[in-house]
Design an enzyme around this catalytic site. Structure first.
Site, short mmCIF file in Angstrom:
data_model
loop_
_atom_site.label_atom_id
_atom_site.label_comp_id
_atom_site.label_asym_id
_atom_site.label_seq_id
_atom_site.Cartn_x
_atom_site.Cartn_y
_atom_site.Cartn_z
N ALA A 122 1.00 -0.92 -0.24
CA ALA A 122 -0.30 0.05 -0.04
C ALA A 122 0.74 1.27 0.39
O ALA A 122 0.14 2.64 -0.05
CB ALA A 122 -0.85 0.15 1.26
N LYS A 123 2.22 1.19 -0.02
CA LYS A 123 2.66 1.98 0.06
C LYS A 123 3.29 3.13 -1.40
O LYS A 123 2.67 2.26 -2.10
CB LYS A 123 4.38 2.24 0.70
CG LYS A 123 4.53 1.54 1.90
CD LYS A 123 3.88 2.18 3.33
CE LYS A 123 4.15 1.69 4.43
NZ LYS A 123 3.41 2.20 5.43
#
Length: 369
Positions: free
Chosen positions: A183-184
Site C-alpha cells: 500500500a506504500k
C-alpha cells in the site's frame, strides 16, 4: 471503490512484472539474487545516497539501523507518538527506551523545538517520521542533532519520492529507512524495505546485520538477523520502478485537486515550505469524525483512520509513564484525522464523486469547525 488501488498498476504493467517474476523462477536464485543488487543500485542513485540495502520490511530496516548504531540497554531513542507502532516498537526490541516528542499540527511531523528539550545524555538516536507523504523539517532538525552528536534515522515509509528543500527522502539524514509494503507509494507484492546511507562503514555493518551478522558465510562479526529482501520482491520493484516517478507526479496532482475541492469544508493537508508531498494517504481533519465516516460509507466512499490512538496510549507502552494530555497536538490529531481514497489511478470523475460525498457528509457539522 478502492481505498488504495494496487490492482490497476499490475494490469497496466502486467507483461513487465510477469516477465520479471518468471525470470527469477527460471534462474532459481530466490535469496539474494542479482535483482536485489540491481534494485539497490537504482534506488541509491534515485535517492542520492551512496548505499542502499534491501531488507525484508520497513520494520526490519528500523531495527537493523538501531543495531548498527549500537543502540541498546540504558539508551534513549526519541521519536513521535503519532505514527504506526513499528517506529517505536523496535526501540525496546533492542533494549532501549522510547522517548516521545509531540508533533507540529500542520505537518504531523516532529516539532523541532520540542525535540531540543527532549534530548538528554542518554539519547543515542532520533527516529523522525515523514507522516502521510511529506518530509519533516530537516533544515531545523539536523542542526539540533549535529549539535549533540546524535544520529538521525529518517523513517520514510510513507514519503519515498518526496523532497525537502531539493533533498530526496531517504537521504536527508545519516540513515534513511523505507517500506515497500504493497500500500506504500512504491510497493511490492509482499513485505519489503530498504536502508540508505552514504557512510561506507555503516553500510557494511547494516549489510552484515541483514544476513545474520556477516557478509561472508560462516563468519559473523556482529549479532544479526535474517533481514534479507526476497529476490522476487526485488524483481517486482525493478519492473515497477520505471513508472514510479509518473505515479509520484499523479499523486501530487490528485492531492492538489483534493485540496482545492475540499478546503472550504474540512481542514485539508498543508504542504510545508520547501516540501513536495507524495500523499501516501490523503488525510484531512474534521469534527464529528465518526459521523462523517459513517455518512461516507453510506455513500460508497471508503475511509481509514491513521491513527486512532497515539503510541503513548497503547498498553504496551504504559510503563513509560505518559498519560492523557502528555502530547496534546498528537492526541487532537488522533481524534480528528480521516483519510479518503488515494492512489495514482484515481480519475477526476472519482475525485468529484468522493469530494461531493465529503461535502454532503460534513455539511451538518460545518458550524463545529
Amino acid at each position: 471503490m478502492e481505498f488504495i488501488d494496487i490492482k490497476t498498476p499490475y494490469r497496466l504493467h502486467k507483461q513487465e512484472i510477469d516477465q520479471a517474476i518468471h525470470k527469477v523462477l527460471d534462474k532459481g536464485a530466490f535469496i539474494m539474487g542479482e535483482e536485489v543488487a540491481e534494485l539497490e543500485k537504482q534506488l541509491a542513485a534515485y535517492v542520492g545516497a551512496k548505499h542502499c540495502i534491501g531488507v525484508s520490511s520497513g520494520t526490519c530496516s528500523l531495527m537493523i539501523a538501531l543495531m548498527a548504531l549500537g543502540v541498546g540497554p540504558g539508551d534513549e531513542v526519541i521519536t513521535v507518538p503519532f505514527t504506526w507502532i513499528s517506529t517505536a516498537e523496535v526501540i525496546p526490541l533492542v533494549g532501549a527506551k522510547p522517548v516521545f516528542v509531540d508533533i507540529e499540527s500542520d505537518s504531523y511531523n516532529i516539532d523541532p523545538e520540542k525535540l531540543k528539550r527532549a534530548i538528554t545524555k542518554k539519547t543515542k538516536a532520533i527516529i523522525t517520521v515523514n507522516l502521510f507523504g511529506q518530509m519533516a523539517d530537516y533544515s531545523r532538525i539536523n542542526p539540533i542533532a549535529e549539535e549533540h552528536g546524535i544520529p538521525i534515522i529518517e523513517d520514510a515509509a510513507q514519503s519515498f519520492g518526496a523532497k525537502n528543500n531539493q533533498t530526496m527522502s531517504c537521504s536527508a539524514t545519516l540513515i534513511g529507512s523505507t517500506s515497500f509494503f504493497p500500500a506504500k507509494p512504491f510497493g511490492c507484492y509482499g513485505d519489503g524495505g530498504a536502508l540508505f546511507t552514504s557512510d561506507d562503514q555503516l553500510a557494511a555493518k547494516m549489510r552484515a546485520i541483514r544476513t545474520h551478522g556477516g557478509e561472508v558465510r560462516h563468519h559473523h562479526p556482529y549479532l544479526g538477523l535474517n533481514g534479507r529482501l526476497d529476490t522476487m520482491q526485488a524483481a517486482i520493484l525493478l519492473a515497477k520502478f520505471p513508472h514510479f516517478q509518473k505515479e509520484v507526479e499523479a499523486r501530487q496532482q490528485l492531492g492538489e485537486r483534493y485540496n482545492r475541492l475540499l478546503e472550504e469544508f474540512v481542514s485539508t493537508p498543508r504542504i510545508m515550505p520547501g516540501n513536495t508531498h507524495v500523499f501516501a494517504q490523503y488525510t484531512f481533519r474534521v469534527s464529528a469524525r465518526e459521523e462523517v465516516a459513517k455518512a461516507l460509507k453510506e455513500r460508497g466512499v471508503p475511509t481509514a483512520i491513521y491513527y486512532p490512538k497515539c503510541l503513548h496510549e497503547q498498553p504496551v507502552f504504559s510503563s513509560l509513564g505518559y498519560g492523557k494530555g502528555s502530547f496534546p497536538v498528537s492526541e487532537k490529531a488522533a481524534q480528528e484525522v480521516l483519510s479518503i481514497p488515494m492512489h495514482p489511478y484515481l480519475t477526476e470523475k472519482d475525485q468529484l464523486l468522493i469530494t461531493t460525498a465529503v461535502k454532503e457528509a460534513v455539511s451538518p457539522f460545518m458550524s463545529l469547525r
